[in-house]
Design a protein around this motif. Structure first.
Motif, PDB file in Angstrom:
ATOM      1  N   VAL A  34       2.530  14.011  36.294  1.00 37.20           N
ATOM      2  CA  VAL A  34       1.953  13.125  37.607  1.00 37.20           C
ATOM      3  C   VAL A  34       3.335  12.542  37.419  1.00 37.20           C
ATOM      4  O   VAL A  34       3.192  10.778  37.238  1.00 37.20           O
ATOM      5  CB  VAL A  34       1.155  12.340  37.497  1.00 37.20           C
ATOM      6  CG1 VAL A  34       0.986  11.720  38.543  1.00 37.20           C
ATOM      7  CG2 VAL A  34      -0.260  13.207  36.836  1.00 37.20           C
ATOM      8  N   LEU A  35       4.782  12.200  39.119  1.00 32.20           N
ATOM      9  CA  LEU A  35       5.457  11.119  38.959  1.00 32.20           C
ATOM     10  C   LEU A  35       4.254  10.673  39.712  1.00 32.20           C
ATOM     11  O   LEU A  35       3.696  10.444  41.089  1.00 32.20           O
ATOM     12  CB  LEU A  35       6.099  11.905  40.069  1.00 32.20           C
ATOM     13  CG  LEU A  35       6.470  13.412  39.299  1.00 32.20           C
ATOM     14  CD1 LEU A  35       7.810  14.041  40.091  1.00 32.20           C
ATOM     15  CD2 LEU A  35       7.006  13.223  37.789  1.00 32.20           C
ATOM     16  N   ARG A  36       4.823   9.136  39.825  1.00 27.17           N
ATOM     17  CA  ARG A  36       4.465   7.922  41.253  1.00 27.17           C
ATOM     18  C   ARG A  36       5.502   8.067  42.125  1.00 27.17           C
ATOM     19  O   ARG A  36       6.177   7.899  42.301  1.00 27.17           O
ATOM     20  CB  ARG A  36       4.529   6.901  40.215  1.00 27.17           C
ATOM     21  CG  ARG A  36       3.843   5.335  40.264  1.00 27.17           C
ATOM     22  CD  ARG A  36       3.471   4.162  39.705  1.00 27.17           C
ATOM     23  NE  ARG A  36       3.700   2.998  40.615  1.00 27.17           N
ATOM     24  CZ  ARG A  36       3.351   2.127  39.756  1.00 27.17           C
ATOM     25  NH1 ARG A  36       3.565   1.713  38.790  1.00 27.17           N
ATOM     26  NH2 ARG A  36       3.737   1.028  40.389  1.00 27.17           N
ATOM     27  N   ASN A  37       4.559   8.166  43.164  1.00 32.33           N
ATOM     28  CA  ASN A  37       4.673   7.973  43.662  1.00 32.33           C
ATOM     29  C   ASN A  37       4.809   6.312  45.336  1.00 32.33           C
ATOM     30  O   ASN A  37       4.537   6.379  46.123  1.00 32.33           O
ATOM     31  CB  ASN A  37       4.405   9.123  45.565  1.00 32.33           C
ATOM     32  CG  ASN A  37       3.229   9.081  45.463  1.00 32.33           C
ATOM     33  OD1 ASN A  37       2.455   7.970  45.150  1.00 32.33           O
ATOM     34  ND2 ASN A  37       3.006  10.108  46.265  1.00 32.33           N
ATOM     35  N   SER A  38       3.419   5.103  44.081  1.00 37.93           N
ATOM     36  CA  SER A  38       3.427   4.106  44.545  1.00 37.93           C
ATOM     37  C   SER A  38       4.679   3.622  44.371  1.00 37.93           C
ATOM     38  O   SER A  38       4.995   3.412  43.428  1.00 37.93           O
ATOM     39  CB  SER A  38       2.112   3.613  44.544  1.00 37.93           C
ATOM     40  OG  SER A  38       2.672   3.497  43.413  1.00 37.93           O
ATOM     41  N   GLU A  39       4.661   2.141  45.054  1.00 36.60           N
ATOM     42  CA  GLU A  39       5.748   0.748  44.453  1.00 36.60           C
ATOM     43  C   GLU A  39       5.041   0.734  43.273  1.00 36.60           C
ATOM     44  O   GLU A  39       4.944   0.255  42.746  1.00 36.60           O
ATOM     45  CB  GLU A  39       5.509   0.198  45.506  1.00 36.60           C
ATOM     46  CG  GLU A  39       6.955  -1.431  45.090  1.00 36.60           C
ATOM     47  CD  GLU A  39       7.012  -1.993  46.774  1.00 36.60           C
ATOM     48  OE1 GLU A  39       7.787  -3.244  46.270  1.00 36.60           O
ATOM     49  OE2 GLU A  39       6.575  -1.876  47.434  1.00 36.60           O
ATOM     50  N   ILE A  40       6.359   0.655  42.491  1.00 35.06           N
ATOM     51  CA  ILE A  40       6.794  -0.125  41.685  1.00 35.06           C
ATOM     52  C   ILE A  40       7.196  -2.106  41.407  1.00 35.06           C
ATOM     53  O   ILE A  40       8.247  -2.008  42.178  1.00 35.06           O
ATOM     54  CB  ILE A  40       7.646   0.467  40.101  1.00 35.06           C
ATOM     55  CG1 ILE A  40       9.113   0.784  40.791  1.00 35.06           C
ATOM     56  CG2 ILE A  40       6.797   1.898  39.901  1.00 35.06           C
ATOM     57  CD1 ILE A  40      10.022   1.012  39.683  1.00 35.06           C
ATOM     58  N   THR A  41       7.226  -2.501  40.260  1.00 34.65           N
ATOM     59  CA  THR A  41       7.073  -3.490  40.902  1.00 34.65           C
ATOM     60  C   THR A  41       7.349  -4.175  38.946  1.00 34.65           C
ATOM     61  O   THR A  41       6.885  -4.401  38.365  1.00 34.65           O
ATOM     62  CB  THR A  41       6.106  -4.274  41.181  1.00 34.65           C
ATOM     63  OG1 THR A  41       4.762  -4.565  40.031  1.00 34.65           O
ATOM     64  CG2 THR A  41       5.172  -4.209  42.457  1.00 34.65           C
ATOM     65  N   ILE A  42       8.946  -5.669  39.162  1.00 29.93           N
ATOM     66  CA  ILE A  42       9.065  -6.155  38.231  1.00 29.93           C
ATOM     67  C   ILE A  42       7.142  -6.319  37.836  1.00 29.93           C
ATOM     68  O   ILE A  42       6.802  -6.769  37.846  1.00 29.93           O
ATOM     69  CB  ILE A  42       9.498  -7.481  38.617  1.00 29.93           C
ATOM     70  CG1 ILE A  42      11.090  -6.982  39.519  1.00 29.93           C
ATOM     71  CG2 ILE A  42      10.548  -8.189  37.557  1.00 29.93           C
ATOM     72  CD1 ILE A  42      12.132  -5.503  38.845  1.00 29.93           C
ATOM     73  N   GLY A  43       7.648  -6.998  36.229  1.00 30.00           N
ATOM     74  CA  GLY A  43       6.929  -7.160  34.946  1.00 30.00           C
ATOM     75  C   GLY A  43       5.898  -6.372  35.207  1.00 30.00           C
ATOM     76  O   GLY A  43       5.049  -6.276  34.254  1.00 30.00           O
ATOM     77  N   GLU A  44       5.549  -5.220  35.415  1.00 26.86           N
ATOM     78  CA  GLU A  44       5.054  -3.961  35.054  1.00 26.86           C
ATOM     79  C   GLU A  44       5.364  -3.701  33.531  1.00 26.86           C
ATOM     80  O   GLU A  44       6.468  -3.954  33.208  1.00 26.86           O
ATOM     81  CB  GLU A  44       5.343  -2.606  35.915  1.00 26.86           C
ATOM     82  CG  GLU A  44       4.867  -2.819  37.395  1.00 26.86           C
ATOM     83  CD  GLU A  44       4.763  -0.963  37.570  1.00 26.86           C
ATOM     84  OE1 GLU A  44       3.684  -0.183  36.925  1.00 26.86           O
ATOM     85  OE2 GLU A  44       4.469  -2.278  38.476  1.00 26.86           O
TER      86      GLU A  44
END
Length: 328
Positions: A110-120
């Motif tokens: 599954v390819l994520r298509n929502s925004e990724i954020t620093i600190g994850e």
């Protein structure tokens, strides 16, 4: 034709007790090892159409076979013949597609298509070509699934333009070893957010951190970038496939190129230099103060055969392509 590796039961002893088992099981199901003519890398199963599976990997991994033929090792211990698939609309990005055919039901990432954020929290996955210990290095090419490796870390950097060449825009604290290129970077839900491709503390220093606009990062930014592994965000692939209209049924869930050396490049140069200067084969280990592989000790009597993409490591230097016995 599909064939089975010698020790398929290897899969029962590969999990890391410090990482959630569900994440590891998912990672093993979607991650493959890609054997080329001159080496090996990793890849991600991103699509199934009938009995044809499509694997996303780095171009510098796929370039390891001049005839564009490969052997794929899947998470059940089976091996499959594979071939390169044309990937349009990605000029200058270190991505490639490989296909194999099987009637076995494999998991598709599954390819994520929502925004990724620093600190994850993120996981880097793949099949290292070498395991390092106090006595030196051990090759894993015949280890089967025992070579599977996953590391945990934190997403620390997301670059816009200018960025590093070939699509490398994401920095994370995970250790990434030679052979893990093309393997997935996963979020805490096991969704793909990027592809491994570059490791920490490259021996060339700031010279390989030239940005796409021809400038170099400030000393402060270089210090931060140097301590991180680098990946290609999966969003670059998703954007490119939307434009080209290809691979439209990929599973998603809400989230001539400029030369740049990659994680798989460094070992060949180190081995070649160690042979020339010392008559030895592989750099050993020892953690640096920053925690990455130091590889200052040496052991063995053969120089490693460089992968075809490892020849790109230092422009203007033609590395040897044969195995050489060192003098005792």
């Amino acid at each position: 034709m599909t064939s089975e590796v010698e020790n398929p039961t290897d899969k029962f002893a590969i999990y890391d007790s410090t990482i959630d088992e569900s994440i590891q099981k998912n990672a093993l199901q979607i991650t493959v090892r890609i054997f080329t003519q001159l080496g090996a890398g990793s890849g991600i199963i991103i699509k199934r159409q009938g009995q044809t599976y499509t694997v996303l990997t780095n171009a510098h991994v796929a370039d390891g076979s001049s005839d564009q033929q490969y052997t794929i090792l899947t998470g059940d211990g089976q091996s499959h013949p594979a071939r390169r698939k044309n990937l349009s609309n990605f000029k200058g990005i270190d991505l490639a597609l490989v296909e194999f055919i099987s009637d076995i039901d494999y998991e598709v990432a599954v390819l994520r298509n929502s925004e990724i954020t620093i600190g994850e929290q993120v996981y880097a996955v793949g099949f290292p070509n070498y395991i390092y210990n106090s006595k030196g290095s051990i090759e894993t090419f015949d280890w089967g699934l025992r070579a599977f490796h996953i590391t945990i870390g934190t997403l620390e950097m997301l670059m816009s333009e200018p960025s590093l060449p070939e699509g490398y825009k994401m920095g994370y604290t995970n250790e990434v070893e030679v052979g893990m290129s093309g393997g997935p970077v996963l979020d805490s839900k096991g969704q793909v957010i990027g592809l491994n491709g570059r490791g920490k503390y490259p021996i060339q220093g700031i010279e390989i951190f030239a940005l796409t606009d021809g400038t170099y990062p400030s000393p402060e930014l270089f210090h931060k970038m140097n301590a991180l592994s680098s990946a290609i965000p999966i969003s670059l692939f998703q954007e490119g496939t939307k434009i080209s209209g290809s691979l439209t049924d990929i599973k998603t869930q809400s989230v001539q190129p400029s030369y740049i050396p990659t994680i798989d490049s460094f070992t060949a140069v180190l081995n070649w230099v160690s042979y020339k200067l010392l008559g030895f084969r592989d750099f050993g280990t020892g953690k640096s103060q920053q925690g990455s592989q130091n590889r200052k000790e040496v052991t063995g009597k053969k120089i490693c055969v460089p992968h075809s993409y490892e020849k790109r490591c230092i422009q203007g230097i033609n590395l040897p392509t044969v195995t050489v016995e060192a003098d005792d």
